[in-house]
Design a protein around this motif. Sequence first.
Motif, PDB file in Angstrom:
ATOM      1  N   GLN A  21       0.984  -1.170  -0.049  1.00 41.78           N
ATOM      2  CA  GLN A  21       0.089  -0.021   0.014  1.00 41.78           C
ATOM      3  C   GLN A  21       0.766   1.320   0.046  1.00 41.78           C
ATOM      4  N   VAL A  22       0.949   1.912  -1.016  1.00 40.54           N
ATOM      5  CA  VAL A  22       1.770   3.193  -1.260  1.00 40.54           C
ATOM      6  C   VAL A  22       0.816   4.453  -1.569  1.00 40.54           C
ATOM      7  N   HIS A  23       0.502   5.333  -0.663  1.00 36.96           N
ATOM      8  CA  HIS A  23      -0.230   6.374  -0.591  1.00 36.96           C
ATOM      9  C   HIS A  23      -1.758   5.962  -0.994  1.00 36.96           C
ATOM     10  N   ASP A  24      -2.062   6.523  -2.175  1.00 44.27           N
ATOM     11  CA  ASP A  24      -3.675   6.074  -2.662  1.00 44.27           C
ATOM     12  C   ASP A  24      -3.523   4.784  -3.422  1.00 44.27           C
ATOM     13  N   GLU A  25      -2.611   3.922  -3.518  1.00 44.15           N
ATOM     14  CA  GLU A  25      -2.479   2.947  -4.526  1.00 44.15           C
ATOM     15  C   GLU A  25      -2.422   1.621  -3.885  1.00 44.15           C
ATOM     16  N   LEU A  26      -2.805   0.645  -4.409  1.00 43.34           N
ATOM     17  CA  LEU A  26      -2.672  -0.666  -3.848  1.00 43.34           C
ATOM     18  C   LEU A  26      -2.281  -1.402  -4.778  1.00 43.34           C
ATOM     19  N   VAL A  27      -1.093  -2.349  -4.172  1.00 42.01           N
ATOM     20  CA  VAL A  27      -0.305  -2.994  -5.273  1.00 42.01           C
ATOM     21  C   VAL A  27      -0.407  -4.552  -5.158  1.00 42.01           C
ATOM     22  N   LEU A  28      -0.918  -5.473  -6.275  1.00 44.00           N
ATOM     23  CA  LEU A  28      -1.155  -6.838  -6.133  1.00 44.00           C
ATOM     24  C   LEU A  28      -0.424  -7.578  -6.701  1.00 44.00           C
ATOM     25  N   GLU A  29      -0.186  -9.039  -6.458  1.00 42.70           N
ATOM     26  CA  GLU A  29       0.203  -9.946  -7.584  1.00 42.70           C
ATOM     27  C   GLU A  29      -0.763 -10.946  -7.786  1.00 42.70           C
TER      28      GLU A  29
END
Length: 929
Positions: free
Chosen positions: A880-888
């Motif tokens: 989770q980076v600021h207003d972003e979710l990162v997924l695999e």
Amino acid sequence: MARIPDNPLILIDGSSYLYRAFHAYPDSMTNGDIPTNAIYGVVNMLRSMMRQFSSERIAVIFDAKGKTFRDDMYPEYKANRPSMPDDLRCQIEPLHNMIRAMGLPLISIPGVEADDVIGTLASQASKAGMPVLISTGDKDMAQLVDENVTLINTMTNVVMDTDGVVEKFGIPPELIIDYLALMGDKVDNIPGVPGVGDKTATALLQGIGSLEKIYENLDDIAALGFRGSKTMAKKLIDNKDNADMSYQLATIKLDVELEETPESLVKSEPNVDELIKLYGQMVFKSWLNELLEGGTGVVQPDEKSGAVRSSPSPAVELDNAAVTIDRSQYETILDQETFAKWLDKLKAADLFAFDTETDSLDYMVANLVGLSFATEEGLAAYVPVAHDYLDAPEQLDRDWVLEQLKPILEDEQQAKVGQNLKYDASVLARYDITMKGIKHDTMIASYVLNSVGGKHDMDSLALRFLQHSCISFEQIAGKGKKQLTFNQIDLEQASPYAAEDADVTLRLHNRIMSHLEKDEKLKAIYDDIEMPLVPAISRIERTGVFVDDMMLGAQSQEIAARLDELEKKAYEIAEQEFNLSSPKQLQAILFEKMGLPVIKKTPSGAPSTNEEVLQELALDYPLPKILIEYRGLAKLKSTYTDKLPKMINAETGRVHTSYHQAVTATGRLSSTDPNLQNIPIRNEEGRRIRQAFVAPHGYKILAVDYSQIELRIMAHLSGDKALLEAFQQGKDIHAATAAEILGVSIDDVSSEQRRQAKAVNFGLIYGMSAFGLAKQLGIARGEAQRYMDTYFERYPGVMQYMEDTRSSATEHGFVETIFGRRLHLPEIKSRNGMRRKAAERAAINAPMQGTAADIIKKAMLLVDEWIQSEGDGRVKLLMQVHDELVLEVEESVLGEIETKVQQLMESAAELDVPLIAESGHGDNWDQAH
């Protein structure tokens, strides 16, 4: 620890207390007219001293206003020290009044320092055979220690007698002045001898003796063999005047003319009526209540504690009574029968406190050393399972203990409370235990109650809410390179430390929740957002993310080559070699040699070389531009391209960050080791680092982030019709703003006009002034002001929101997010105009940033819940980076999951404008973003 003398004359360095309290205690404390943090802090420390030590003879000594004899002797003395802040100066008179009302002698003598008064009284008392205890944090006072005089630093629990001085400094008290004369003191601007530091000073004094003897035996210095010993004699000869002057400046006077004598410094009965008035004026509720309920104002010594206690921090709510903890009641569990009894207690408890002890702070490699529990306040136990020096049957088998505890720890209905339970959950996961029933966390409860009210670690919370000083880890493990890990610590020390952690956690929970439950909205933030996030974040951390170490290694080499080029260019421009990372050398090159304009100064009066200054200078001069690029690249290299490959976990092959829920003022998560929040995205080097965050074979990286979320929140909060309409109709908000301001069709807005409107849109969120906007856009200030005036004419709701928010913040001292998260503004009534204006800007921005933080956290919960129930191993939440979710995400289901995650994120909150989540995917994070 050195023995503390019985019934000593206690001399308290009030000036030392004053500055410590002002800087260390939460500065949100005010009675509505003046700040009260220093007053509360000093009085609380004085009360703590009186609880610790039973003595009728005591005095508090302060520096007086004006210059001292040292200023006459050396005009540059303390010239580097900034003047006393206004927010502290206004607290001194009421503080002095309060101390006198407490019945404590207070001394302040013009022309000398508090040290000199203390030195005179200590010397007189010692000559009379009277024991003296000096409470101070000033190392200079070590010169006063003798067979009758002892120092205590109540902030670090260090008690120092003559042996303690030798242990700390390597020399006896009688050589401390010589030590200070050789080293000098940057804080007090005492020159000393250039090139003489701690080690050199100690070597000279140990090898030869006093300063006088050193100058009598200069030929003997080279034989001492320390680094630089062969050239030291010349330095000493060249700087003899400085050394002699420094000796005089560092010498504490022992002959100040005083009306008081050690015998006369006897505390009197507190003036209860005056204290009631003063505590009431300062809004010190708990102390006021004590007196109103019939208290005498006398602080009684704490008979049970027996331990030296640190000075407590003030409570967030000032009605937290001190607790007395009897550590002798804690149990150490070493056999199965005792463990079985405690297991029954845990099963029967509605809530129990739980804590783990490990051999590392890294949750991915930490081994479990022991566990502690508390089922009632004061009823706590420790189970050692992996101390190096204990063998079965001296300690229970770790696997057996965990097998017994697993059903309880994995029981969703069995409520647990801890301090940073995310860490404990991650440690237990290494032993195949999925911790459930994570109901409460004292760190998070304190953070929700007041994110800026002080630190949220357990020791700080215990001081603030319980006025109790916990056993610190350094007390039992030491510090520095020789610090022990928990498995190496003797059980006699380890057990009370660990059991106290659980006991204090339970007490803190009871105390903090009593405050939190008074506010339904804050309680909802705690129950519905922050606590459910604990296991979710633990899962994200343990999942980790793959990074391509080969790619980062290649980038490191390229950056190193570029740094080398930049260095050579800088040398050419400066016409000499210098250290590009040294502010002192930069000051000399930029402002002395090259004569560049001084834009800003440091607190000590030197020309500043910070980023803001270099940015401004770079508009007109080439060297500052090179320095900016050099600093940016050097930071990327040290922080990411060099460091990330070393952080790959050997077992998982991934990098695992640590997310922190209780750090930022606004509710946003932060991350460390590595910090994923600060990887630049606007330059090529930063994007290349993101390219190294990769998906494994058969998977893709999916990134989903909110579009212009803070502007959408601004539209919702302000209710401005034009702004709401633009978002509701799906317009390009920056082009729409440009069209409104310029009075043209949105189709006729140029890219430059859109850029300017974007600067205004985002600038207003952060409270940017016309001057700041002019600087950013490279236009005249008047033109920037007209631009902003037109903006507010077109969006009057925004202006009204800002005015209302400033007014509300000033009245209440805080602002709130849409969901009720409270964001306190300690400086909103500051007498310092710059601080007050900064707080007003924060008041406008904080509800937007805080609401954005709440929304992304709610989105994380929705996505995590869906992954746990329906993910089937096809998708992992990585970051989770600021207003972003990162997924695999598994490639075969990428489209389906991309749509689902977008839907979940867009459903996280209902605003008066659409919440839009945009997505992208690729083989690495950069491609996906």
